[in-house]
Design a protein around this motif. Structure first.
Motif, PDB file in Angstrom:
ATOM      1  N   GLY A  19      42.351 -21.019 -19.963  1.00 54.54           N
ATOM      2  CA  GLY A  19      43.794 -20.797 -20.056  1.00 54.54           C
ATOM      3  C   GLY A  19      44.236 -19.444 -19.568  1.00 54.54           C
ATOM      4  N   SER A  20      43.408 -18.406 -19.741  1.00 53.79           N
ATOM      5  CA  SER A  20      43.792 -17.042 -19.389  1.00 53.79           C
ATOM      6  C   SER A  20      42.857 -16.466 -18.328  1.00 53.79           C
ATOM      7  N   GLN A  21      43.427 -15.996 -17.230  1.00 56.38           N
ATOM      8  CA  GLN A  21      42.643 -15.426 -16.125  1.00 56.38           C
ATOM      9  C   GLN A  21      41.935 -14.145 -16.568  1.00 56.38           C
ATOM     10  N   ALA A  22      42.673 -13.265 -17.280  1.00 55.76           N
ATOM     11  CA  ALA A  22      42.108 -11.974 -17.720  1.00 55.76           C
ATOM     12  C   ALA A  22      40.917 -12.189 -18.646  1.00 55.76           C
ATOM     13  N   VAL A  23      41.030 -13.141 -19.555  1.00 58.05           N
ATOM     14  CA  VAL A  23      39.945 -13.436 -20.508  1.00 58.05           C
ATOM     15  C   VAL A  23      38.737 -13.986 -19.763  1.00 58.05           C
ATOM     16  N   HIS A  24      38.974 -14.884 -18.806  1.00 59.36           N
ATOM     17  CA  HIS A  24      37.875 -15.503 -18.054  1.00 59.36           C
ATOM     18  C   HIS A  24      37.103 -14.471 -17.236  1.00 59.36           C
ATOM     19  N   GLU A  25      37.822 -13.504 -16.696  1.00 55.62           N
ATOM     20  CA  GLU A  25      37.187 -12.496 -15.837  1.00 55.62           C
ATOM     21  C   GLU A  25      36.338 -11.512 -16.630  1.00 55.62           C
ATOM     22  N   LYS A  26      36.806 -11.124 -17.824  1.00 55.46           N
ATOM     23  CA  LYS A  26      36.152 -10.024 -18.542  1.00 55.46           C
ATOM     24  C   LYS A  26      35.271 -10.459 -19.701  1.00 55.46           C
ATOM     25  N   ALA A  27      35.580 -11.598 -20.308  1.00 53.15           N
ATOM     26  CA  ALA A  27      34.783 -12.068 -21.468  1.00 53.15           C
ATOM     27  C   ALA A  27      33.426 -12.594 -20.990  1.00 53.15           C
ATOM     28  N   PRO A  28      32.453 -12.746 -21.920  1.00 48.20           N
ATOM     29  CA  PRO A  28      31.161 -13.334 -21.525  1.00 48.20           C
ATOM     30  C   PRO A  28      31.370 -14.676 -20.837  1.00 48.20           C
ATOM     31  N   LEU A  29      30.840 -14.802 -19.629  1.00 51.41           N
ATOM     32  CA  LEU A  29      31.132 -15.949 -18.762  1.00 51.41           C
ATOM     33  C   LEU A  29      30.349 -17.189 -19.175  1.00 51.41           C
ATOM     34  N   VAL A  30      31.085 -18.293 -19.359  1.00 50.78           N
ATOM     35  CA  VAL A  30      30.466 -19.594 -19.634  1.00 50.78           C
ATOM     36  C   VAL A  30      30.821 -20.508 -18.469  1.00 50.78           C
ATOM     37  N   LYS A  31      29.823 -20.793 -17.612  1.00 48.35           N
ATOM     38  CA  LYS A  31      30.070 -21.626 -16.432  1.00 48.35           C
ATOM     39  C   LYS A  31      29.868 -23.109 -16.730  1.00 48.35           C
ATOM     40  N   ALA A  32      28.901 -23.403 -17.584  1.00 47.00           N
ATOM     41  CA  ALA A  32      28.555 -24.807 -17.875  1.00 47.00           C
ATOM     42  C   ALA A  32      28.325 -25.006 -19.364  1.00 47.00           C
ATOM     43  N   LEU A  54      43.206 -24.969  -7.094  1.00 45.28           N
ATOM     44  CA  LEU A  54      44.168 -25.471  -8.091  1.00 45.28           C
ATOM     45  C   LEU A  54      43.644 -25.249  -9.504  1.00 45.28           C
ATOM     46  N   GLN A  55      43.037 -24.084  -9.735  1.00 42.83           N
ATOM     47  CA  GLN A  55      42.472 -23.801 -11.061  1.00 42.83           C
ATOM     48  C   GLN A  55      43.583 -23.684 -12.106  1.00 42.83           C
ATOM     49  N   PRO A  56      43.284 -23.920 -13.390  1.00 44.39           N
ATOM     50  CA  PRO A  56      41.981 -24.216 -13.984  1.00 44.39           C
ATOM     51  C   PRO A  56      41.528 -25.652 -13.696  1.00 44.39           C
ATOM     52  N   SER A  57      40.203 -25.834 -13.691  1.00 47.59           N
ATOM     53  CA  SER A  57      39.628 -27.154 -13.424  1.00 47.59           C
ATOM     54  C   SER A  57      38.409 -27.396 -14.305  1.00 47.59           C
ATOM     55  N   VAL A  58      38.219 -28.668 -14.632  1.00 40.33           N
ATOM     56  CA  VAL A  58      37.036 -29.083 -15.400  1.00 40.33           C
ATOM     57  C   VAL A  58      36.267 -30.099 -14.560  1.00 40.33           C
ATOM     58  N   VAL A  59      34.996 -29.819 -14.315  1.00 44.69           N
ATOM     59  CA  VAL A  59      34.117 -30.764 -13.605  1.00 44.69           C
ATOM     60  C   VAL A  59      33.263 -31.447 -14.672  1.00 44.69           C
ATOM     61  N   TRP A  60      33.515 -32.737 -14.861  1.00 45.03           N
ATOM     62  CA  TRP A  60      32.855 -33.478 -15.948  1.00 45.03           C
ATOM     63  C   TRP A  60      31.739 -34.365 -15.390  1.00 45.03           C
ATOM     64  N   ILE A  61      30.572 -34.291 -16.031  1.00 42.74           N
ATOM     65  CA  ILE A  61      29.445 -35.162 -15.680  1.00 42.74           C
ATOM     66  C   ILE A  61      29.082 -35.968 -16.934  1.00 42.74           C
ATOM     67  N   GLY A  62      29.476 -37.225 -16.938  1.00 43.25           N
ATOM     68  CA  GLY A  62      29.136 -38.119 -18.053  1.00 43.25           C
ATOM     69  C   GLY A  62      27.699 -38.586 -17.945  1.00 43.25           C
ATOM     70  N   ASP A  63      27.071 -38.878 -19.067  1.00 43.87           N
ATOM     71  CA  ASP A  63      25.638 -39.228 -19.109  1.00 43.87           C
ATOM     72  C   ASP A  63      24.831 -38.203 -18.308  1.00 43.87           C
ATOM     73  N   ALA A  64      24.974 -36.942 -18.705  1.00 41.05           N
ATOM     74  CA  ALA A  64      24.406 -35.812 -17.952  1.00 41.05           C
ATOM     75  C   ALA A  64      22.890 -35.862 -17.857  1.00 41.05           C
ATOM     76  N   ALA A  73      33.403 -14.968 -11.676  1.00 42.90           N
ATOM     77  CA  ALA A  73      34.159 -14.719 -12.918  1.00 42.90           C
ATOM     78  C   ALA A  73      35.642 -15.011 -12.742  1.00 42.90           C
ATOM     79  N   GLU A  74      36.149 -14.826 -11.502  1.00 42.98           N
ATOM     80  CA  GLU A  74      37.595 -15.048 -11.280  1.00 42.98           C
ATOM     81  C   GLU A  74      37.950 -16.521 -11.084  1.00 42.98           C
ATOM     82  N   ASP A  75      36.931 -17.395 -10.935  1.00 42.32           N
ATOM     83  CA  ASP A  75      37.182 -18.836 -10.753  1.00 42.32           C
ATOM     84  C   ASP A  75      37.204 -19.535 -12.104  1.00 42.32           C
ATOM     85  N   ARG A  76      38.377 -20.014 -12.481  1.00 36.19           N
ATOM     86  CA  ARG A  76      38.497 -20.697 -13.774  1.00 36.19           C
ATOM     87  C   ARG A  76      38.095 -22.170 -13.607  1.00 36.19           C
ATOM     88  N   VAL A  77      36.798 -22.361 -13.446  1.00 30.20           N
ATOM     89  CA  VAL A  77      36.229 -23.705 -13.286  1.00 30.20           C
ATOM     90  C   VAL A  77      35.093 -23.847 -14.286  1.00 30.20           C
TER      91      VAL A  77
END
Length: 815
Positions: free
Chosen positions: A537-550, A608-618, A651-655
Motif C-alpha cells: 500500500g505504501s511506497q515509502a514503507v516498501h522501499e525502506k522496511a525489511p523487504l518481503v518479495k515472496a 501498474l503497481q501494486p501487484s500480486v503474482v499468485w501461484i496456486g498449488d505452489a 525495493a522500489e517495485d511493489r510486487v
C-alpha cells in the motif's frame, strides 16, 4: 552527552522490550491513522502522512527483529497486554483507507477496463437473461394461480369434511357438549398459565440484560449518532478532496509566479556566488578547478549550498577560506575512511556480541531527518520525536485567519522556492560550465573532453527516453494480452476483516510450559496485514522496511488461503496475476515463451503497481517426482525461472509473489524455501475462532440467531473442521425454503450437523504432517535448535546444582 546502550543478555527481557515497543507503536499507528482521516488541512495531512509511513515502517522493523530473536513468525503478547491494561483489539493492525481512497478513480477505470476485456474475450460471460414470450408467461401465471386455488379449495373441503365427521360421531354416541362454566374455567386456566410464562420469561430476559449477560433489544441497530458520523465522514471526504485539488493547483501556480518574479534574481545571485568561489579557488590553488558534472550534483556538490552571505564572509577572511577549501576533499576522505573503519570494527564487534548475547537493534530507516544521528537508542520513541519535529513548524504559526483549514500559501512559497532554485541551478550550471571552460582555455590554456562526453550522454539519454516512451505506449496492449490469456484475473472483493478469527489468549502460558501453541486465525490476519498489505500500500514503507518479495500460505484445504490473496488485492488495489501450474499449461510454450511470459508479467506488474503474482498449488512447481497424470501440464515449468524473477524485483517495485499450498510436503524443500522465504502456516480454527465463525457465517447468509441455537455446542462439535466446511454446511441448510420458515421454526444446532458430517475434517495425522514439514523449514529448524540450546543450558545448571547437593549428602553420611 550520549548515553551508551547496554546489550540485553536475557532472551525473555529482550523480547519483552521489543514486544512492548511494538504494541506502543501499533497504538500510535492507530491514532495517527484516525488523525490522517479526520484532518482537512492539505499540508498538515502531508506531514502526518510522513510520520504515519515512518511508524508503519518501524512496526515492520520491530516485527522483523522479533522474528529473528524468537525464530518464529507468531508472537504472543497476552501477558504484556495484561500489564498495559489493553485489549487484543488495541493491537489489531489497521489498514489505512488512503491506500484505496487516493487512487480510487484509477482503480475504478482499471476495473471497468478489465471487466470489458474479459467479456469481449468470452472469459467472463454476463448472466444470461432468459427472454420469454407473452403467451408463455401468461400460461405460467395461469398454472401457478390454478394450483394455488386448488390448494385453497382442498384445505377448505378438508375442514368441512372433518366438521361433518365430528357431528356424525356426536349423534351416534348421543353425547352433548361440555358444561359452559367448565369450558370457561379450562380456557381461563390455559390463558393464565400462558400469560404467566410470558411474564416470567420477560423478567428473566430483563435480568440478563441488567447483568450484562445478554445484549439489549436494539443492540444491533445503528444509532442516529452513528448515522450522523457516517454523513460527516462523507462530507469530510469531499472537503479533503476539494482542498487537495486546490493545493495541487496552488503548487503549480505558486511555482510559475516565483519563476516570473524571483527567477532572474535567483539566477544572478547563483552566478555571482559561483564566480566568486571559482575566482577565490584560483587565487588559492593557482588554477581554475574542474566544474562538477550534473551526475555529481553540479554546483551544490562543490559549494555545499552556500548562501551569498557565507561567500561574502569567506571573501573577507581569505585565510579561513584557504584552510576550509584546500584540504576540504582530503578531510572528507579522512572522514569517510574513519567511517569505513568504524563500520568494519562495528560489524566485527556485532558478530562477536551476537554469538555471545542477544542485542536490541540500534538503527532505523524511519526516524525523522532531524533526529537521525542524534541518537541510536532504540528505546527513544521516534514517532514522538517526529511529531515534535512537525509541531515545531505548526505550533508557532498563527492560523486565526484559516478557519476553513485551507492551504497555507507561505509554506507553499518556501517549499517551491527551493524547487525553483534547484531547477534554475541546473540552468546556471550549464552556463557557468561553459564559462569555466572558456576561462580555462584562455587563462590556464587547458582543454577538456567533457563536451564530447556530454553529447554522448545526451544521446544515451534520448535513446533511454525513447525506450520508456515505447514501453508506456505498449503497456495497455500488454495488459489486454495478459487478461485475454487468463494470466491477469479479476480479484474478488474481500476485505481482510472478513477473515474472521479470535485472538489466542493462552499463547504465553503455553510457551512458558514448553508447549508450542498452534497460531490463531487472528495471528494469521496480522501477518497478512504486516507482510502483504502495508508494504504494497505504501511506497515509502516498501522501499525502506525489511523487504518481503515472496510469501507462502500453507495449510489444509478450506482455511482461507485464496481468500487472503484476494483480500491483499482488495485492500491495496493490486492487480492479480495467476501463474498457477494449471493456469499456465499450454500458454507461451517453450523456454523462450516462458521467458516472454514472465517478462510481460514483470513489466505490467511493475508499471501498474501494486501487484500480486499468485501461484496456486505452489508445491507443484517444486515437485520431488511429477505424477503421471500431471506430466502433460509440465508443472515444473517455473522452477528455474522463479529465482531470476525475484532477483529482478527491487525495493522500489511493489510486487509480491504469493504461493498457496495444501500439500507443501510434496515439494523439494531446499529450492522451495529459497523462493518462499516467508512461510505462514495457517492452522484449522480453534474453539474461539469457530464460535465467532458460526455466528458470522449464519448472519452473513441471512440466518437469525435465537436462544434455541446453541452456538457453543456447534463450535465444540465442529472441532477439526475448517472455515470452508462450516461455510458449506451453513449454505446447504439455509435454503430459500428454510429462510421462509425462520420466524415460525427458529434454527437449531442439529440441523447443521448432518451437512457437516458429510464433509472430511482435518485429521490429526494431516496436522502432524504439516507440523513436521514446518519443523524442517529454515525458521522451524532455527527455533528447534534454539529451544534445544535453552534446554541444554537449563540441564547444565540443574546438574551443577545436583552435584552440589550430592557432595553435601555424602559428607553428611561420612559424618
Amino acid at each position: 552527552g550520549e548515553r551508551e546502550v547496554k546489550p540485553i543478555k536475557d532472551h525473555v527481557t529482550a523480547f519483552k522490550a521489543l514486544a512492548t515497543s511494538y504494541i506502543k507503536y501499533v497504538q500510535v499507528f492507530r491514532n495517527l491513522d484516525t488523525a490522517y482521516e479526520q484532518i482537512v488541512h492539505p499540508q498538515k495531512r502531508l506531514a502526518i502522512r510522513q510520520v504515519l509511513e515512518g511508524v508503519m515502517g518501524r512496526i515492520l522493523e520491530l516485527k522483523n527483529d522479533m522474528v529473528t530473536l524468537e525464530n518464529s513468525e507468531y508472537h504472543y503478547f497476552d501477558d504484556i497486554l495484561q500489564d498495559l491494561k489493553l485489549l487484543p483489539e488495541h493491537i489489531e493492525i489497521p489498514i489505512p483507507k488512503y491506500f484505496i481512497k487516493e487512487n480510487l478513480k484509477v482503480l475504478q477505470e482499471r476495473e471497468k477496463l478489465l471487466a470489458q476485456i474479459l467479456v469481449n474475450a468470452g472469459l467472463e460471460t454476463q448472466k444470461p437473461v432468459k427472454t420469454m414470450d407473452f403467451e408463455e408467461a401468461i400460461k405460467i401465471i395461469q398454472v401457478a394461480e390454478r394450483a394455488r386455488q386448488g390448494r385453497l379449495r382442498a384445505t377448505f373441503m378438508k375442514q368441512i369434511y372433518l366438521e361433518e365427521k365430528r357431528e356424525r360421531q356426536a349423534k351416534l354416541q348421543g353425547k352433548t357438549g361440555p358444561n359452559p362454566d367448565d369450558a370457561a374455567t379450562y380456557i381461563q386456566k390455559i390463558w393464565r398459565g400462558y400469560n404467566q410464562c410470558k411474564k416470567t420469561e420477560k423478567t428473566g430476559e430483563e435480568e440478563m440484560i441488567f447483568l450484562g449477560m445478554c445484549p439489549p433489544p436494539n443492540f444491533q441497530t445503528t444509532s442516529t449518532s452513528m448515522l450522523r458520523a457516517r454523513e460527516v465522514n462523507i462530507l469530510r471526504g469531499e472537503v479533503q478532496e476539494r482542498h487537495e485539488e486546490d493545493y495541487r493547483k496552488a503548487l503549480v501556480h505558486t511555482k510559475d509566479r516565483l519563476k516570473q518574479t524571483e527567477g532572474v534574481d535567483i539566477k544572478e545571485t547563483l552566478q555571482d556566488q559561483i564566480r566568486q568561489c571559482f575566482i577565490e579557488c584560483r587565487n588559492i590553488v593557482g588554477k581554475f578547478p574542474d566544474y562538477p558534472t550534473e551526475e555529481a550534483g553540479g554546483s551544490t556538490a562543490a559549494f555545499s549550498q552556500k548562501t551569498p552571505e557565507q561567500v561574502d564572509e569567506e571573501l573577507t577572511a581569505k585565510e579561513e577560506a584557504a584552510l576550509q577549501k584546500k584540504p576540504k576533499k582530503e578531510k572528507e576522505k579522512e572522514k569517510e575512511k574513519g567511517k569505513g573503519k568504524g563500520k568494519g570494527k562495528g560489524k566485527e564487534k556485532k558478530k562477536e556480541e551476537q554469538k555471545i548475547e542477544k542485542k536490541l537493534p540500534e538503527t532505523t530507516y524511519f526516524l525523522p531527518p532531524e533526529t537521525v544521528g542524534e541518537t541510536n537508542d532504540f528505546c527513544n520513541f521516534s514517532p514522538l520525536l517526529s511529531i515534535a519535529w512537525i509541531t515545531a513548524i505548526w505550533n508557532n504559526r498563527d492560523e486565526g485567519w484559516n478557519f476553513l483549514q485551507e492551504r497555507d500559501p507561505e509554506l507553499i512559497k518556501q517549499e517551491k522556492r527551493e524547487e525553483v532554485e534547484k531547477e534554475l541551478r541546473v540552468q546556471v550550471d550549464e552556463m557557468m560550465r561553459q564559462e569555466v571552460r572558456t576561462l580555462k582555455l584562455v587563462v590556464d590554456k587547458e582543454q577538456s573532453d567533457e563536451q564530447k562526453k556530454g553529447k554522448k550522454s545526451e544521446k544515451v539519454r534520448a535513446a533511454s527516453c525513447k525506450v520508456k516512451l515505447l514501453s508506456s505506449l505498449t503497456i495497455d496492449s500488454l495488459y489486454k494480452e495478459l487478461a485475454e490469456r487468463g494470466l491477469l484475473i479479476k480479484a474478488k472483493t474481500v476485505n481482510l476483516s472478513d477473515y474472521v478469527g479470535e485472538y489466542s489468549y493462552l499463547g504465553t502460558a503455553l510457551r512458558q510450559a514448553d508447549v508450542e501453541p498452534m497460531p490463531s486465525l487472528s495471528d494469521v490476519r496480522q501477518l497478512i496485514a504486516l507482510y502483504g498489505i502495508l508494504p504494497l500500500g505504501s511506497q515509502a514503507v516498501h522501499e525502506k522496511a525489511p523487504l518481503v518479495k515472496a510469501m507462502l500460505l500453507a495449510g489444509p484445504a478450506g482455511v482461507g488461503k485464496k481468500m487472503l490473496v484476494h483480500a491483499i488485492c482488495t485492500e491495496t488495489g493490486a492487480n492479480l496475476f495467476n501463474l498457477s501450474a494449471s493456469n499456465i499449461a499450454g500458454k507461451y510454450p517453450g523456454s523462450s515463451g516462458l521467458q516472454m511470459m514472465l517478462h510481460l508479467v514483470y513489466k505490467v506488474a511493475k508499471q501498474l503497481q501494486p501487484s500480486v503474482v499468485w501461484i496456486g498449488d505452489a508445491e507443484k512447481t517444486f515437485y520431488k517426482k511429477v505424477p503421471k497424470a500431471e506430466k502433460e501440464i509440465d508443472p515444473k515449468r517455473l522452477k528455474r525461472i522463479l529465482p531470476t524473477f525475484l532477483k529482478l524485483l527491487k525495493a522500489e517495485d511493489r510486487v509480491l509473489l504469493v504461493g498457496t499450498t495444501r500439500r507443501p510436503f510434496d515439494a523439494d524443500l531446499r529450492p522451495f524455501c529459497k523462493v518462499y522465504q516467508k512461510i505462514i502456516l495457517i492452522p484449522r480454527p480453534d474453539y474461539a475462532s469457530r464460535f465467532v465463525l458460526w455466528k458470522h457465517i449464519i448472519l452473513q447468509n441471512g440466518g437469525v440467531i435465537t436462544k434455541t441455537l446453541n452456538i457453543s455446542c456447534l463450535a465444540k462439535l465442529s472441532d477439526g473442521f475448517t472455515q470452508g466446511n462450516i461455510f458449506q454446511a451453513v449454505q446447504t441448510v439455509l435454503s430459500e425454503r428454510r429462510m421462509l420458515q425462520m420466524t415460525k421454526k427458529p434454527l437449531r444446532a442439529v440441523e447443521f450437523m448432518t451437512s457437516l458430517a458429510r464433509q472430511d475434517p482435518v485429521y490429526k495425522e494431516e496436522e502432524e504432517t504439516f507440523k513436521a514439514w514446518y519443523a524442517k523449514t529454515p525458521l522451524g529448524k532455527a527455533r528447534i535448535e534454539a529451544l534445544a540450546e535453552k534446554e541444554e543450558a537449563e540441564k547444565g545448571r540443574g546438574k551443577g546444582k545436583a552435584k552440589g547437593k550430592k557432595k553435601e549428602g555424602s559428607k553428611e553420611k561420612k559424618k
